[in-house]
Design a protein around this motif. Structure first.
Motif, PDB file in Angstrom:
ATOM      1  N   ASP A 176      -0.527  -4.283 -15.236  1.00  0.00           N
ATOM      2  CA  ASP A 176       0.831  -4.842 -15.163  1.00  0.00           C
ATOM      3  C   ASP A 176       1.783  -3.947 -14.362  1.00  0.00           C
ATOM      4  O   ASP A 176       2.996  -4.015 -14.540  1.00  0.00           O
ATOM      5  N   VAL A 177       1.230  -3.124 -13.488  1.00  0.00           N
ATOM      6  CA  VAL A 177       2.055  -2.065 -12.877  1.00  0.00           C
ATOM      7  C   VAL A 177       3.270  -2.596 -12.124  1.00  0.00           C
ATOM      8  O   VAL A 177       4.292  -1.901 -12.012  1.00  0.00           O
ATOM      9  N   GLY A 178       3.202  -3.854 -11.633  1.00  0.00           N
ATOM     10  CA  GLY A 178       4.351  -4.418 -10.914  1.00  0.00           C
ATOM     11  C   GLY A 178       5.642  -4.291 -11.715  1.00  0.00           C
ATOM     12  O   GLY A 178       6.718  -4.032 -11.169  1.00  0.00           O
ATOM     13  N   LEU A 179       5.483  -4.461 -13.021  1.00  0.00           N
ATOM     14  CA  LEU A 179       6.637  -4.420 -13.923  1.00  0.00           C
ATOM     15  C   LEU A 179       7.283  -3.043 -13.966  1.00  0.00           C
ATOM     16  O   LEU A 179       8.466  -2.909 -14.307  1.00  0.00           O
ATOM     17  N   PHE A 180       6.523  -2.020 -13.641  1.00  0.00           N
ATOM     18  CA  PHE A 180       7.011  -0.642 -13.807  1.00  0.00           C
ATOM     19  C   PHE A 180       7.278   0.076 -12.483  1.00  0.00           C
ATOM     20  O   PHE A 180       7.706   1.225 -12.492  1.00  0.00           O
ATOM     21  N   MET A 181       7.009  -0.594 -11.351  1.00  0.00           N
ATOM     22  CA  MET A 181       7.137   0.118 -10.072  1.00  0.00           C
ATOM     23  C   MET A 181       8.554   0.616  -9.833  1.00  0.00           C
ATOM     24  O   MET A 181       8.756   1.733  -9.371  1.00  0.00           O
ATOM     25  N   GLY A 182       9.549  -0.242 -10.143  1.00  0.00           N
ATOM     26  CA  GLY A 182      10.943   0.156  -9.910  1.00  0.00           C
ATOM     27  C   GLY A 182      11.275   1.427 -10.680  1.00  0.00           C
ATOM     28  O   GLY A 182      11.831   2.392 -10.126  1.00  0.00           O
ATOM     29  N   GLU A 183      10.907   1.448 -11.934  1.00  0.00           N
ATOM     30  CA  GLU A 183      11.179   2.614 -12.784  1.00  0.00           C
ATOM     31  C   GLU A 183      10.452   3.854 -12.243  1.00  0.00           C
ATOM     32  O   GLU A 183      11.020   4.951 -12.187  1.00  0.00           O
ATOM     33  N   LYS A 184       9.210   3.659 -11.818  1.00  0.00           N
ATOM     34  CA  LYS A 184       8.429   4.792 -11.316  1.00  0.00           C
ATOM     35  C   LYS A 184       9.069   5.366 -10.042  1.00  0.00           C
ATOM     36  O   LYS A 184       9.127   6.577  -9.846  1.00  0.00           O
ATOM     37  N   LEU A 185       9.537   4.466  -9.180  1.00  0.00           N
ATOM     38  CA  LEU A 185      10.154   4.919  -7.930  1.00  0.00           C
ATOM     39  C   LEU A 185      11.475   5.639  -8.211  1.00  0.00           C
ATOM     40  O   LEU A 185      11.782   6.665  -7.602  1.00  0.00           O
ATOM     41  N   HIS A 186      12.230   5.097  -9.147  1.00  0.00           N
ATOM     42  CA  HIS A 186      13.502   5.728  -9.531  1.00  0.00           C
ATOM     43  C   HIS A 186      13.235   7.142 -10.073  1.00  0.00           C
ATOM     44  O   HIS A 186      13.872   8.107  -9.657  1.00  0.00           O
ATOM     45  N   THR A 187      12.248   7.237 -10.960  1.00  0.00           N
ATOM     46  CA  THR A 187      11.916   8.535 -11.568  1.00  0.00           C
ATOM     47  C   THR A 187      11.423   9.516 -10.506  1.00  0.00           C
ATOM     48  O   THR A 187      11.686  10.716 -10.585  1.00  0.00           O
ATOM     49  N   GLY A 189      12.463   9.804  -7.596  1.00  0.00           N
ATOM     50  CA  GLY A 189      13.571  10.275  -6.770  1.00  0.00           C
ATOM     51  C   GLY A 189      13.894   9.399  -5.572  1.00  0.00           C
ATOM     52  O   GLY A 189      14.703   9.782  -4.722  1.00  0.00           O
ATOM     53  N   PHE A 190      13.272   8.226  -5.481  1.00  0.00           N
ATOM     54  CA  PHE A 190      13.635   7.297  -4.389  1.00  0.00           C
ATOM     55  C   PHE A 190      14.992   6.681  -4.699  1.00  0.00           C
ATOM     56  O   PHE A 190      15.374   6.537  -5.861  1.00  0.00           O
ATOM     57  N   ASP A 191      15.737   6.272  -3.649  1.00  0.00           N
ATOM     58  CA  ASP A 191      16.991   5.558  -3.902  1.00  0.00           C
ATOM     59  C   ASP A 191      17.030   4.242  -3.112  1.00  0.00           C
ATOM     60  O   ASP A 191      16.033   3.838  -2.514  1.00  0.00           O
ATOM     61  N   HIS A 192      18.181   3.580  -3.116  1.00  0.00           N
ATOM     62  CA  HIS A 192      18.341   2.261  -2.481  1.00  0.00           C
ATOM     63  C   HIS A 192      17.221   1.306  -2.909  1.00  0.00           C
ATOM     64  O   HIS A 192      16.600   0.630  -2.075  1.00  0.00           O
ATOM     65  N   LEU A 193      16.999   1.282  -4.201  1.00  0.00           N
ATOM     66  CA  LEU A 193      15.902   0.485  -4.755  1.00  0.00           C
ATOM     67  C   LEU A 193      16.236  -1.009  -4.727  1.00  0.00           C
ATOM     68  O   LEU A 193      17.350  -1.402  -5.091  1.00  0.00           O
ATOM     69  N   ASN A 194      15.289  -1.809  -4.282  1.00  0.00           N
ATOM     70  CA  ASN A 194      15.489  -3.257  -4.272  1.00  0.00           C
ATOM     71  C   ASN A 194      14.197  -3.934  -4.718  1.00  0.00           C
ATOM     72  O   ASN A 194      13.130  -3.635  -4.177  1.00  0.00           O
ATOM     73  N   GLN A 195      14.286  -4.805  -5.719  1.00  0.00           N
ATOM     74  CA  GLN A 195      13.070  -5.452  -6.222  1.00  0.00           C
ATOM     75  C   GLN A 195      13.195  -6.969  -6.124  1.00  0.00           C
ATOM     76  O   GLN A 195      14.259  -7.517  -6.377  1.00  0.00           O
ATOM     77  N   SER A 196      12.106  -7.620  -5.779  1.00  0.00           N
ATOM     78  CA  SER A 196      12.107  -9.086  -5.819  1.00  0.00           C
ATOM     79  C   SER A 196      10.775  -9.559  -6.398  1.00  0.00           C
ATOM     80  O   SER A 196       9.810  -8.793  -6.489  1.00  0.00           O
ATOM     81  N   ILE A 265      11.257  -2.255  -2.562  1.00  0.00           N
ATOM     82  CA  ILE A 265      11.607  -1.445  -1.393  1.00  0.00           C
ATOM     83  C   ILE A 265      12.437  -0.269  -1.896  1.00  0.00           C
ATOM     84  O   ILE A 265      13.345  -0.461  -2.712  1.00  0.00           O
ATOM     85  N   ALA A 266      12.124   0.948  -1.444  1.00  0.00           N
ATOM     86  CA  ALA A 266      12.904   2.108  -1.872  1.00  0.00           C
ATOM     87  C   ALA A 266      12.965   3.116  -0.732  1.00  0.00           C
ATOM     88  O   ALA A 266      12.089   3.130   0.141  1.00  0.00           O
ATOM     89  N   ARG A 267      14.001   3.954  -0.761  1.00  0.00           N
ATOM     90  CA  ARG A 267      14.219   4.874   0.364  1.00  0.00           C
ATOM     91  C   ARG A 267      14.080   6.335  -0.064  1.00  0.00           C
ATOM     92  O   ARG A 267      14.476   6.702  -1.170  1.00  0.00           O
TER      93      ARG A 267
END
Ligand SMILES: C[S@@+](CC[C@H](N)C(=O)[O-])C[C@H]1O[C@@H](n2cnc3c(N)ncnc32)[C@H](O)[C@@H]1O
Length: 269
Positions: A176-187, A189-196, A265-267
């Motif tokens: 189910d990793v799709g559900l957690f990718m945003g959180e993982k990227l945030h943790t 240190g990526f920024d400008h996070l966008n999820q769809s 997408i993350a920067r």
């Protein structure tokens, strides 16, 4: 590590199916503009190369590299994409956990359905961060196995979904990793996070027969089937029923299978 789980998916037919369906046009609508703006693009876990070659064609002035852990998967990618020769495209063997590239190498890194099969997400993200240029973009597409929708509703299909879920988990993956990718990227240190959210649905007509079979091939014909029977996740009879159902589904006018992908997408700042 779960690379052993790929043994069941190396058939010619499955490769051809993926080549037709995992394309830049079908999978990369969310990063089309970013691809055009980038000068260096990396596709991690790139087999069969059909998305990677799409990057090279969409932006012929960019340098495009596909990397995959598995040399035999890379052979598929090389033989399929090098005709005609594309000077801006190459493939290299390497792991997402130890990318064979210098720091600050890429403007854009794409990775589709790879985090679902690996366990050390933190190490993978630190490698991606390392080889991205400052302000570079990481774009991922990952699945959520628990939220697959299938109609007609069927106990056998649900059992198959659950067996695949358990099989991926015990081989070290994260179904189910799709559900957690945003959180993982945030943790990480990526920024400008966008999820769809994107629903990949089964094709219609004759192509759908191959689709249903391919989606269940690990259970029907691979090691996962044997492992699942041994562990009591599904019975041999249920696998026989599943095979019959997969052949029958295309004849049911309202049969549909939908897989949710989280597109992120993350920067790197
Ligand atoms: C499910 S396939 C996805 C292929 C392609 N990205 C797509 O979406 O069609 C996962 C790919 O990741 C590769 N892979 C698995 N573990 C990897 C690792 N540690 N490093 C690099 N590639 C890996 C596999 O060899 C396989 O080609």
């Amino acid at each position: 590590m779960s690379n052993k789980s790929y043994a069941f998916r190396d058939s010619q037919k499955f490769n051809q199916y993926l080549i037709r369906n995992r394309t830049f046009d079908k999978c990369c609508g969310f990063i089309k503009e970013l691809v055009k703006q980038s000068t260096s693009i990396l596709d991690i876990g790139c087999w069969p190369g059909s998305v990677t070659v799409g990057f090279a064609d969409a932006n012929p002035s960019a340098t495009v590299i596909g990397v995959d852990f598995n040399e035999s998967q890379l052979e598929v990618a090389r033989s399929y994409t090098q005709h005609p020769n594309r000077e801006n495209l190459s493939f290299e063997q390497g792991s997402i956990h130890e990318l064979p590239f210098e720091d600050n190498s890429f403007d854009l890194i794409f990775c589709q359905t790879v985090f679902v099969h690996i366990s050390d997400h933190e190490k993978a993200l630190s490698e991606i961060m390392r080889v991205l240029k400052p302000n570079g973009i990481f774009a991922s597409r990952e699945v959520m196995n628990s939220y697959i929708v299938m109609t007609p509703v069927s106990d056998i299909l649900e059992k198959a979904r659950r067996a695949i879920h358990i099989g991926v988990t015990v081989s070290g993956g994260a179904p189910d990793v799709g559900l957690f990718m945003g959180e993982k990227l945030h943790t990480a240190g990526f920024d400008h996070l966008n999820q769809s959210l994107f629903w990949e649905r089964s094709p219609v007509g004759e192509e759908s027969r191959e689709h249903f079979i391919n989606m269940c091939s690990a259970l029907l014909y691979g090691e996962l089937g044997k492992q699942s029977i041994k562990n009591g996740w599904i019975t041999a009879n249920e696998i026989n029923e599943l095979e019959k159902l997969c052949f029958k589904l295309p004849d049911i006018p309202y049969a549909m299978w939908g897989m949710p992908f989280v597109e992120t997408i993350a920067r790197k700042h």
